[in-house]
Design a protein around this motif. Structure first.
Motif, short mmCIF file in Angstrom:
data_model
loop_
_atom_site.label_atom_id
_atom_site.label_comp_id
_atom_site.label_asym_id
_atom_site.label_seq_id
_atom_site.Cartn_x
_atom_site.Cartn_y
_atom_site.Cartn_z
N ALA A 24 11.84 -7.75 -8.41
CA ALA A 24 12.54 -8.05 -7.07
C ALA A 24 12.28 -6.79 -6.20
O ALA A 24 11.91 -5.68 -6.72
CB ALA A 24 13.93 -8.02 -7.71
N SER A 25 12.14 -7.02 -5.04
CA SER A 25 12.23 -6.00 -3.97
C SER A 25 13.48 -6.06 -3.21
O SER A 25 14.06 -6.92 -2.97
CB SER A 25 10.86 -6.53 -3.06
OG SER A 25 9.36 -6.51 -3.90
N SER A 61 14.14 -1.45 -14.91
CA SER A 61 13.46 -0.46 -15.82
C SER A 61 12.66 0.80 -15.22
O SER A 61 12.42 1.70 -15.51
CB SER A 61 12.69 -1.06 -17.11
OG SER A 61 11.68 -1.68 -16.43
N ARG A 62 11.97 -0.15 -13.99
CA ARG A 62 11.07 1.17 -13.40
C ARG A 62 10.56 0.59 -12.19
O ARG A 62 10.66 -0.92 -11.71
CB ARG A 62 9.59 1.18 -14.32
CG ARG A 62 8.95 -0.01 -14.42
CD ARG A 62 7.67 -0.01 -15.33
NE ARG A 62 6.66 -0.90 -15.33
CZ ARG A 62 5.55 -1.00 -14.66
NH1 ARG A 62 5.19 0.20 -14.22
NH2 ARG A 62 4.77 -1.87 -14.76
N ALA A 63 10.08 1.23 -11.37
CA ALA A 63 9.69 0.81 -9.84
C ALA A 63 7.97 0.66 -10.13
O ALA A 63 7.23 1.47 -10.61
CB ALA A 63 9.74 2.03 -8.91
N ILE A 64 7.60 -0.58 -9.72
CA ILE A 64 6.06 -0.93 -9.71
C ILE A 64 5.52 -0.71 -8.15
O ILE A 64 4.32 -0.63 -8.17
CB ILE A 64 5.89 -2.42 -10.09
CG1 ILE A 64 6.65 -3.22 -9.23
CG2 ILE A 64 6.46 -2.42 -11.51
CD1 ILE A 64 6.14 -4.77 -9.78
N ASN A 65 6.39 -0.68 -7.27
CA ASN A 65 5.83 -0.19 -5.99
C ASN A 65 6.68 0.36 -4.90
O ASN A 65 8.11 0.09 -5.31
CB ASN A 65 5.29 -1.52 -5.26
CG ASN A 65 4.38 -1.23 -4.06
OD1 ASN A 65 3.95 -0.09 -3.85
ND2 ASN A 65 4.18 -2.33 -3.20
N TYR A 66 6.58 1.07 -4.19
CA TYR A 66 7.30 1.57 -2.95
C TYR A 66 6.63 2.01 -1.92
O TYR A 66 5.50 2.14 -1.77
CB TYR A 66 8.14 2.83 -3.26
CG TYR A 66 7.35 4.05 -3.70
CD1 TYR A 66 7.17 4.91 -2.66
CD2 TYR A 66 6.80 4.16 -4.62
CE1 TYR A 66 6.52 6.08 -2.64
CE2 TYR A 66 5.84 5.37 -4.99
CZ TYR A 66 5.60 6.38 -4.07
OH TYR A 66 5.01 7.25 -4.13
N ARG A 67 7.21 1.51 -0.52
CA ARG A 67 6.40 1.67 0.82
C ARG A 67 7.59 1.79 1.91
O ARG A 67 8.80 1.36 1.73
CB ARG A 67 5.42 0.80 0.94
CG ARG A 67 5.95 -0.52 0.97
CD ARG A 67 4.87 -1.67 0.97
NE ARG A 67 5.53 -2.96 0.68
CZ ARG A 67 6.20 -3.54 1.82
NH1 ARG A 67 6.57 -2.96 2.80
NH2 ARG A 67 6.78 -4.86 1.37
N VAL A 93 10.85 -0.28 1.05
CA VAL A 93 10.83 -1.25 0.36
C VAL A 93 10.68 -0.81 -1.20
O VAL A 93 9.46 -0.23 -1.41
CB VAL A 93 9.93 -2.38 0.89
CG1 VAL A 93 9.99 -3.54 -0.12
CG2 VAL A 93 10.45 -2.76 2.09
N ILE A 94 11.41 -1.08 -2.26
CA ILE A 94 11.27 -0.77 -3.61
C ILE A 94 10.93 -2.07 -4.36
O ILE A 94 11.80 -2.85 -4.41
CB ILE A 94 12.17 0.39 -4.04
CG1 ILE A 94 12.21 1.55 -3.37
CG2 ILE A 94 12.11 0.50 -5.54
CD1 ILE A 94 13.51 2.53 -3.75
N THR A 95 10.02 -2.03 -4.92
CA THR A 95 9.85 -3.10 -5.76
C THR A 95 10.14 -2.65 -7.36
O THR A 95 9.48 -1.83 -7.90
CB THR A 95 8.39 -3.93 -5.77
OG1 THR A 95 8.02 -4.18 -4.31
CG2 THR A 95 8.11 -5.16 -6.70
#
Length: 98
Positions: A24-25, A61-67, A93-95
């Protein structure tokens, strides 16, 4: 006899990867207190662990992307920009992944 569309929906649901349901983002305001925006603006590597901590604090559990948020992130479902959206030009935006 089962209608075809029900069979088709069941087949599509079975074919959907389970991992897609666990990602989810989120749009996080730049004043959230975590500091991801400051890490992005400075170019420091601190953004990944901070984004991961944000995800963990929100049940992932973790972030897979952020921007930084871009204009493409706004769906256009609201005709006029709201004051909230206009007031947060540096939202993040944090995924996250479960």
């Amino acid at each position: 006899m089962i209608p075809r569309y029900i069979v088709l929906l069941a087949a599509l649901a079975a074919a959907t990867p389970a991992c897609a349901q666990n990602i989810a983002s989120f749009v996080v305001p730049n004043d959230d207190g975590y500091g991801v925006d400051a890490c992005l603006e400075s170019g420091n590597a601190c953004g990944q662990p901070i984004a991961t901590e944000w995800c963990v604090a929100n049940g992932y559990s973790r972030a897979i992307n952020y921007r930084q948020q871009t204009a493409a992130d706004i769906t256009g479902s609201i005709r006029q920009p709201t004051e909230i959206a206009a007031a947060q030009p540096h939202a993040i935006v944090i995924t996250c992944e479960k």
